[in-house]
Every structure is written in C-alpha cells, then in structure tokens.
Design a protein around this motif. Structure first.
Motif, PDB file in Angstrom:
ATOM      1  N   SER A   1       0.808  -1.228   0.000  1.00 24.36           N
ATOM      2  CA  SER A   1       0.000   0.000   0.000  1.00 24.36           C
ATOM      3  C   SER A   1       0.837   1.274   0.000  1.00 24.36           C
ATOM      4  O   SER A   1       0.352   2.346   0.361  1.00 24.36           O
ATOM      5  N   GLU A   2       2.094   1.169  -0.410  1.00 23.52           N
ATOM      6  CA  GLU A   2       2.949   2.368  -0.518  1.00 23.52           C
ATOM      7  C   GLU A   2       2.885   2.866  -1.961  1.00 23.52           C
ATOM      8  O   GLU A   2       3.891   2.958  -2.668  1.00 23.52           O
ATOM      9  N   VAL A   3       1.638   3.236  -2.375  1.00 24.42           N
ATOM     10  CA  VAL A   3       1.370   3.573  -3.767  1.00 24.42           C
ATOM     11  C   VAL A   3       2.057   4.867  -4.175  1.00 24.42           C
ATOM     12  O   VAL A   3       2.547   5.003  -5.297  1.00 24.42           O
ATOM     13  N   GLU A   4       2.086   5.860  -3.264  1.00 19.63           N
ATOM     14  CA  GLU A   4       2.704   7.137  -3.598  1.00 19.63           C
ATOM     15  C   GLU A   4       4.177   6.957  -3.950  1.00 19.63           C
ATOM     16  O   GLU A   4       4.691   7.576  -4.885  1.00 19.63           O
ATOM     17  N   LEU A   5       4.854   6.107  -3.179  1.00 17.83           N
ATOM     18  CA  LEU A   5       6.270   5.836  -3.463  1.00 17.83           C
ATOM     19  C   LEU A   5       6.418   5.099  -4.793  1.00 17.83           C
ATOM     20  O   LEU A   5       7.346   5.365  -5.566  1.00 17.83           O
ATOM     21  N   ALA A   6       5.461   4.219  -5.066  1.00 17.19           N
ATOM     22  CA  ALA A   6       5.482   3.497  -6.342  1.00 17.19           C
ATOM     23  C   ALA A   6       5.279   4.466  -7.509  1.00 17.19           C
ATOM     24  O   ALA A   6       5.938   4.354  -8.552  1.00 17.19           O
TER      25      ALA A   6
ATOM     26  N   SER B   1       6.104   7.593  -7.530  1.00 17.00           N
ATOM     27  CA  SER B   1       7.345   8.376  -7.701  1.00 17.00           C
ATOM     28  C   SER B   1       8.371   7.588  -8.515  1.00 17.00           C
ATOM     29  O   SER B   1       9.141   8.152  -9.289  1.00 17.00           O
ATOM     30  N   LEU B   2       8.376   6.258  -8.342  1.00 17.70           N
ATOM     31  CA  LEU B   2       9.281   5.430  -9.132  1.00 17.70           C
ATOM     32  C   LEU B   2       8.870   5.421 -10.608  1.00 17.70           C
ATOM     33  O   LEU B   2       9.732   5.365 -11.499  1.00 17.70           O
ATOM     34  N   MET B   3       7.548   5.494 -10.848  1.00 19.60           N
ATOM     35  CA  MET B   3       7.077   5.573 -12.235  1.00 19.60           C
ATOM     36  C   MET B   3       7.578   6.867 -12.890  1.00 19.60           C
ATOM     37  O   MET B   3       8.004   6.874 -14.049  1.00 19.60           O
ATOM     38  N   ASP B   4       7.549   7.962 -12.126  1.00 12.40           N
ATOM     39  CA  ASP B   4       8.064   9.232 -12.637  1.00 12.40           C
ATOM     40  C   ASP B   4       9.574   9.137 -12.894  1.00 12.40           C
ATOM     41  O   ASP B   4      10.099   9.673 -13.877  1.00 12.40           O
ATOM     42  N   GLU B   5      10.264   8.437 -11.980  1.00  9.95           N
ATOM     43  CA  GLU B   5      11.720   8.282 -12.114  1.00  9.95           C
ATOM     44  C   GLU B   5      12.069   7.469 -13.362  1.00  9.95           C
ATOM     45  O   GLU B   5      13.068   7.737 -14.030  1.00  9.95           O
ATOM     46  N   MET B   6      11.224   6.486 -13.649  1.00  8.66           N
ATOM     47  CA  MET B   6      11.447   5.699 -14.857  1.00  8.66           C
ATOM     48  C   MET B   6      11.378   6.593 -16.092  1.00  8.66           C
ATOM     49  O   MET B   6      12.208   6.469 -17.008  1.00  8.66           O
ATOM     50  N   ARG B   7      10.384   7.499 -16.113  1.00  3.23           N
ATOM     51  CA  ARG B   7      10.234   8.386 -17.258  1.00  3.23           C
ATOM     52  C   ARG B   7      11.428   9.320 -17.390  1.00  3.23           C
ATOM     53  O   ARG B   7      11.931   9.553 -18.496  1.00  3.23           O
ATOM     54  N   VAL B   8      11.899   9.839 -16.268  1.00  2.00           N
ATOM     55  CA  VAL B   8      13.044  10.759 -16.285  1.00  2.00           C
ATOM     56  C   VAL B   8      14.302  10.040 -16.787  1.00  2.00           C
ATOM     57  O   VAL B   8      15.083  10.590 -17.562  1.00  2.00           O
ATOM     58  N   LYS B   9      14.514   8.798 -16.343  1.00  2.00           N
ATOM     59  CA  LYS B   9      15.727   8.064 -16.699  1.00  2.00           C
ATOM     60  C   LYS B   9      15.608   7.327 -18.027  1.00  2.00           C
ATOM     61  O   LYS B   9      16.561   6.670 -18.462  1.00  2.00           O
ATOM     62  N   GLY B  10      14.465   7.424 -18.682  1.00  2.00           N
ATOM     63  CA  GLY B  10      14.304   6.791 -19.983  1.00  2.00           C
ATOM     64  C   GLY B  10      14.153   5.292 -19.931  1.00  2.00           C
ATOM     65  O   GLY B  10      14.445   4.597 -20.915  1.00  2.00           O
ATOM     66  N   VAL B  11      13.696   4.768 -18.791  1.00  2.00           N
ATOM     67  CA  VAL B  11      13.474   3.321 -18.662  1.00  2.00           C
ATOM     68  C   VAL B  11      12.027   3.038 -19.018  1.00  2.00           C
ATOM     69  O   VAL B  11      11.106   3.548 -18.382  1.00  2.00           O
TER      70      VAL B  11
END
Length: 760
Positions: free
Chosen positions: A671-676, A678-688
């Motif tokens: 249930s740590e969806v907000e952190l998840a 943020s990782l989705m945003d990080e994926m977009r920034v890093k081009g993953v």
C-alpha cells in the motif's frame, strides 16, 4: 725398414735427423709468394722427365726405396729441388706415399728451408683432400702442421676451414684464418670462415668479419655468394647462436645493397615475410623499395608478401601505392597479387573497391594487366558479396565465371553462395543451389553439409536439417564434430534434450570425436532441463576427452544445482573451479547471490557480494536485482529502496525495467502507492520504458486506493507507448471499471484510444 732407418745407413744424411729450427724470414717470404700463386709455374723444359723419375723411385714400399738414387736426383748439386718440382712430385703420389715423401724431405733436406717443407706439406694436403676419408686425413695433417709449426698458405687454409667446421672445430678454423697474411684474406676465404661461424652459432664473430667486408671502401667486399649464405643463415629457423634482431637484418640488407649485393628472389620474399610476421611492416617496405631503387631483382612474390602484411593492417593506401610502384617499375603482378588485394578488401566489406580491382585485371589499356582471374579470386569476390547480403550479384559472378575458360565453379563457389542465402533465411534457394551442384557434378564437401544444416537449424527447421543429414549419410557423406554440434545445440535450445543425447551417443558410436562446443552445449541444455545426473555424465566424458571445464560450463552447472537446492554440490563445484584455476566471474557470483537471496539467506548473499568486490569484479544490475528482490520478498522495502538508491548513485549501475518492476510491485502490495508512483516518474526521467508487468502492478495498487484518475493516465500512457495489455491487465481493469461504470473507457482502451478526455 722406415725412412728414418734408411737415412741412418747414409752417413752424410745423419745430421738431418734432428728437428731443425724454422727460419721466420724465409717462412714469411714463402707465405707471400705462395699466397699469391699457390701452384708455381714450370721453370725448366725437362721438368716432366725429372718429376717422372722421382715419382717412379717413390712407387715401391718405403723400405724398398732406392735411397742412394733418390738422394742423387734430389740433392746432387748440394741444394734442394725447386718448390715447383717438389709440389708437382708430391701431387703425383697417393696420400701415404706423399706423407712418406714429406717425412723423407724433413729428415734429409740439406738446406731444410721452411718454404721447401711448406710447399711439400701443402701438396700433401691437396692430395688428402682428393682421397676417401679426406676429412680425417686433413684433420690429422692440421694437427701435424701445428706440432711442426709449418705455416699454412691460403690454399691450405681454404681446404682446412670447411674441414674443421664440419667437425665443430670452428675456433681452430678461426685461428687458422687469423694466421693468414691480411692481404690474402680475400672474399672467398672470408666467405668460408663466415659460413662456418654462422653455422655454429658464433654470430658476433661472423658479424665482425662481415662488417669489415661491408665497409664503404673494403679491400675485399662481399659478393653474391656472401649474400646468398648470409641471408640464408639469418632466415633459417632454429639455427644455433643468438637470434639476430629484425633491425640488424634490415641494416645488413642495406649495407649489402650498397655493394650491389641483394637477397635472391626467394630469400628476399622470406625476409619480407619474416619482418611482416613480426610486425615490422615499415622495415619490410623500406627493404623492398631499397632493392627496387638499387636495381636489384624484385618479382611479384616479394611484393605479394608486403601486400599481405599491409592487408592485415587494413593499410589500403600503401597497398595502392605499392601496386602503382610495381606498374611503374614493370614488375608484373600475378593472380596472387590481385587475389591478396581483393581478399583483404572483401574482408573489410569494401566489396565495391574489390570489384574495381577485379575489373582492372581486364580493364582499359592504361590499367590493363595480362592476368586472368582464377577460381580463388572469383570465390573470394562471391564470398565477399554474399557476406554483405548481395547474393544475387554473387550468382551473376558465378555465371560470368562459367564463361571463362578453365575457370568453372567448384565446391567452394557453391558453399559461399549457399551460406549467403542461408544467412538471409532463403533456405529454399540454398537447397536449390545444392541440387544444382549435384546436376553439375560438383562434389559437395562436409562444409556444404554443415552450411545447410546450420542454416536450417538457425531458421527453426531442425527436423529438415536432420532429414538432410540422413540423406547425405546414405549417399556416403559422413558428418564431423561441427555437424553433430550444430544439431545438438539446436535441440538443446528447443529443450529437446532426449534427441540431443541421442545425437551425442551416435556421435560417439560412429567414432566422431566431440569438440568442446558439443560438450558445453549438452552440459548447458541438460542443466537447464534439470537433468543434472546426465549433465555430470557428459562432464566426465568431457574430462576423459582431455578438455577442461570453463567458467561458462561451471556457471551453467552451478545454476542448475542451485535451482535444485543442492548446496553441497554447488560448494563442490566452486572448490573444483579453484583447483582447476578457473576463477568465478560475475555470472558465478550473481547465480550464488540469487540463490541465497531467494532462500532468505541475506547475510550469506552480502558475504558473496563482499567477496565479489574483493576480487575486483564490478556488480551488475543482476547483482543488485537479486538483493532487492530478496528484501522485497522478506517485506523489507526500506532496505530494498536503500540498495536501489546505492545502486543508482554510488555504484553508477543504472536500474532496468526488471528492478523497477520488483520495487513497484512490492510497494503496491504494501500500500505504498505514492512511493510506487514516484518510481514511475523516475522511470520516465531516466528513460526506462515500463512493461506490461509494470503497469499491472500499478493498476493493482491504484485499485486498492481507488485512484481512478491516475489509472486513466497510465492507460493513456500504455496506448501512447504501444504497450499492449495482457490478460492480467484486462482482468484488473474489467473488474474495477465495470464496478464504477466506466466500461466505455475500457472499450476505448482496448481499441487503442485515449480514455482520459472526460472526467470520471
């Protein structure tokens, strides 16, 4: 009765029995005169009659000699016979009588002149050199000359130097050479001693004498004989003595060239090849150009050797310059010359340039060389065309080949074309060419067989490959290790281990020795299939055949054993690796970390990581992924995120989609969806790029939190990124969106439309 006993009977001769002291002055005079003219000319018209009488008296056994008459003939006037007479008398005798005559003169000569004894002794040497077992006789005479201090003239020395050299007495030969008057050490004599010095490995002594000959104003310069044996000795493999460097050889060639002496055509080619093999291509070129400019004889073979060396370095600029120089100096290139250039151009995928060279062989008048391309040149070009995907042009060239007299396509021609069509997946065309071979009565080789089998296997037609192999066997063509290895690897890759094992057994049964690749392929396939006992059996066969396990094979076995949780066997494998000197690599450590992580032995996993770092190995994304996954499985997302951050910053190993998926899935489950998010945003920034698995994990988390707007945005992102939903995606969204009355958006999503244009 001996000579000496006979001499005692004559009173006047008794005083000559004692050894006499040699006169240095008269010896030097004799040495100079004899050195210049070893065979003195006749001085009296009646010499022949006189010599015949003396020789007649010396024919009986020494005990039967008429000493009184002999003494009268030789010493009647109280003086010795002329040197010419003594020399000629001695040469008319056989070796034993000549030696007896010399001893007689030593004992009975009234004047006991050095010149008299020397002339006779040299005649004895000459006689010995012409008789059987001459070497033993010459060596005995050499020892005697030293005992009696008889000076040797140049002719005697030239007889003795090779003789001494043949029995390894090269130091004695050098001493004999050094005793000759310097003015008599001509080129021929120097050649003799230098040859022996080089033969017995006394390189520095040989080079010292050679340097004297190679001086700018040398009295006795080198000749073609010198160059022939010197270059031959320097190029001889496994010769005695210290090795002469390429720089020294280069220097010698230059110095010889200044005296107009060059290596012959064969030795020049060998020398250039030696320099090119040792990376001295610049020196090879310099020598070639130096010989050309000095008007030495240069033929295509020497140029071909340089072209080969330049081709290995892809130095096409200097290859072109050399070809131009050959044309300028009328050095006729041959088919090999053009073949070398075409071959290296094709290897560098410069096929169009290779075709230009090919056309020059039969081109316009300015570029015309009367050289017809041979089968090798055609095959090289056809192979080059096929390797760059121009198979049709290769076929056209084969048709052109048919039109040239005596240049019909052969097995290699067809093999090149078959391989070319295989590589682009045109297996049927390749098979048609094989059928054409049979029609044209061109015999297929095992390479033909292997090429077709490999092509079929690589394009998923394994059964066809087996059928073709069986056909060829029934026609008498036996497969080799490559054939069986190709088929074994193909069946292992499709997890048909039983068939792979059958082929392996057949391979052993027909006496075809498996190569290392066959063993490795089978070990890998059996390990992946979990058939570790069979894999161990193949390992034992591999060792019996004399092969050693490599890191890849050990890794495959360790991975298979880990999956079966056979930890003790894993440790045995690690110990065996160490004993055999095979160092564990990153894959080995990653396999161990993955196993220990999955089984919850996190401390052991960290120990493996520390060991890995201490060995100087750099962790990969798989290394970190194993640890992150382990902590996520244990519900410790904080530690997993800590390793993730360390991975991104400290180690500079970029996380991939799999790492993000593990973390996002674990965070959403907790249930740590907000952190998840943020990782989705990080994926977009890093081009993953997210995968369907990534979105499925997020949809599950968003559904638990009922974050419908976020779900719509991710659905739109999936459409934009052409990330197709799977059955899990549809199951999650169908249940959720139907419950909230958004089935229309679900229909648009399935059709590939964006869904977030209206609010929920």
């Amino acid at each position: 009765m001996t000579i000496y006993a006979a001499a005692k009977q004559s009173k006047p001769l008794r005083r000559f029995l004692k050894p006499q002291t040699h006169k240095t002055h008269s010896s030097s005079l004799f040495l100079r005169s004899l050195s210049a003219e070893p065979n003195p000319p006749l001085q009296e018209e009646d010499d022949e009659s006189y010599i015949a009488q003396v020789v007649q008296l010396l024919q009986p056994s020494e005990k039967d000699w008429n000493f009184k008459q002999l003494h009268h003939l030789l010493f009647s006037d109280g003086s010795n016979p002329s040197l010419s007479r003594l020399f000629r008398i001695t040469r008319r005798l056989n070796y034993s009588k000549a030696l007896d005559f010399f001893d007689y003169l030593r004992a009975n000569s009234p004047n006991q002149e050095d010149s008299e004894l020397s002339s006779t002794f040299h005649a004895v040497l000459d006689v010995a050199s012409r008789e059987p077992s001459s070497q033993n006789k010459l060596l005995e005479l050499y020892r005697r000359s030293k005992e009696l201090s008889i000076p040797l003239n140049i002719k005697a020395t030239t007889l003795l130097i090779p003789c001494l050299g043949r029995v390894g007495m090269v130091d004695e030969a050098l001493i004999a050479f050094n005793k000759i008057d310097p003015s008599c050490k001509n080129t021929h004599v120097r050649n003799l001693i230098i040859r022996e010095l080089l033969k017995w490995g006394q390189v520095d002594d040989a080079l010292h004498l050679l340097d004297e000959m190679l001086e700018a104003k040398a009295e006795f310069p080198p000749d073609s004989v010198t160059g022939d044996f010197v270059f031959g000795a320097l190029l001889k493999r496994g010769r005695a003595g210290r090795q002469i460097s390429e720089d020294e050889i280069f220097g010698l060639v230059v110095k010889f060239g200044k005296h107009g002496v060059f290596p012959d055509k064969l030795k020049l080619t060998q020398l250039i090849m030696k320099l090119c093999r040792n990376g001295k291509i610049d020196d090879a070129l310099d020598i070639l150009y130096d010989v050309m400019k000095s008007e030495g004889v240069v033929e295509a073979a020497s140029c071909n050797a340089v072209l080969t060396g330049l081709g290995r370095k892809n130095d096409f600029k200097r290859m072109n310059l050399l070809m131009a120089e050959m044309k300028e100096r009328n050095i006729q290139p041959d088919a090999v010359t053009f073949g070398i250039v075409i071959n290296f151009l094709c290897k560098s995928r410069r096929v169009d340039e290779a075709l230009e060279v090919f056309e020059k062989m039969n081109g316009g008048e300015n570029d015309r060389f009367p050289v017809e391309p041979d089968v090798i040149i055609y095959n090289t070009l056809i192979d080059g065309l096929c390797k760059v995907g121009r198979q049709e042009e290769g076929l056209q060239l084969m048709e052109r080949m048919r039109l040239q007299n005596g240049c019909a396509p052969n097995t290699v021609t067809y093999n090149c074309l078959i391989d070319g069509f295989n590589k682009v997946g045109e297996i049927e065309r390749a098979r048609e060419l094989f059928d054409e071979m049979e029609k044209e009565k061109v015999p297929p080789s095992v390479i033909t067989l292997n090429t077709l089998v490999d092509g079929m296997c690589k394009h998923g037609r394994i059964n066809s490959a087996v059928e073709f192999f069986n056909e060829m066997q029934s026609d008498g063509m036996k497969g080799n290790a490559t054939t069986y290895t190709t088929l074994i690897s193909a069946f292992c890759n499709v997890n048909n281990i039983n068939k792979a094992m059958q082929l392996f057994d057949e391979m052993l049964r027909v006496g075809c020795t498996p190569d290392a690749i066959a063993y490795y392929s089978l070990i890998s396939g059996l390990s992946r299939a979990g058939r570790l006992d069979d894999a161990s059996f193949v390992v034992s066969k591999l060792k019996e055949a004399g092969f050693r396990m490599d890191a890849v094979s050990y890794n495959v076995l360790i991975n298979g054993l880990s999956k079966k949780s056979k930890v003790e066997k894993v440790y045995e494998m690690l110990k065996e690796m160490e004993e055999n000197g095979v160092k564990p690599d990153v894959i080995t450590y990653n396999t161990l970390m993955s196993y220990f992580s999955k089984t919850g032995r996190l401390e052991t996993a960290h120990e493996v990581l520390r060991k890995m770092l201490s060995e100087g190995l750099v962790p990969t994304v798989v290394t970190y992924g194993a640890l992150i996954h382990a902590y996520c499985l244990n519900g410790d997302t904080n530690e997993a995120m800590k390793i993730f951050r360390e991975m991104s910053c400290a180690s500079k190993v970029p996380p991939n989609t799999v790492i993000f998926n593990i973390l996002i899935d674990s965070l959403c489950k907790r249930s740590e969806v907000e952190l998840a998010l943020s990782l989705m945003d990080e994926m977009r920034v890093k081009g993953v790029k997210p995968s369907t698995t990534t979105y499925n994990a997020m949809f599950k988390g968003l559904r638990e939190k009922n974050l419908l707007d976020k779900a719509f945005k991710f659905m739109d992102r999936m459409v934009v990124q052409a990330c197709n939903p799977d059955y899990i995606t549809m199951e999650i969204l169908t249940e959720w969106l139907s419950a909230v009355g958004e089935t229309e958006k679900l229909r648009n999503f399935v059709k590939g439309y964006e869904v977030s244009v209206s609010s929920a």
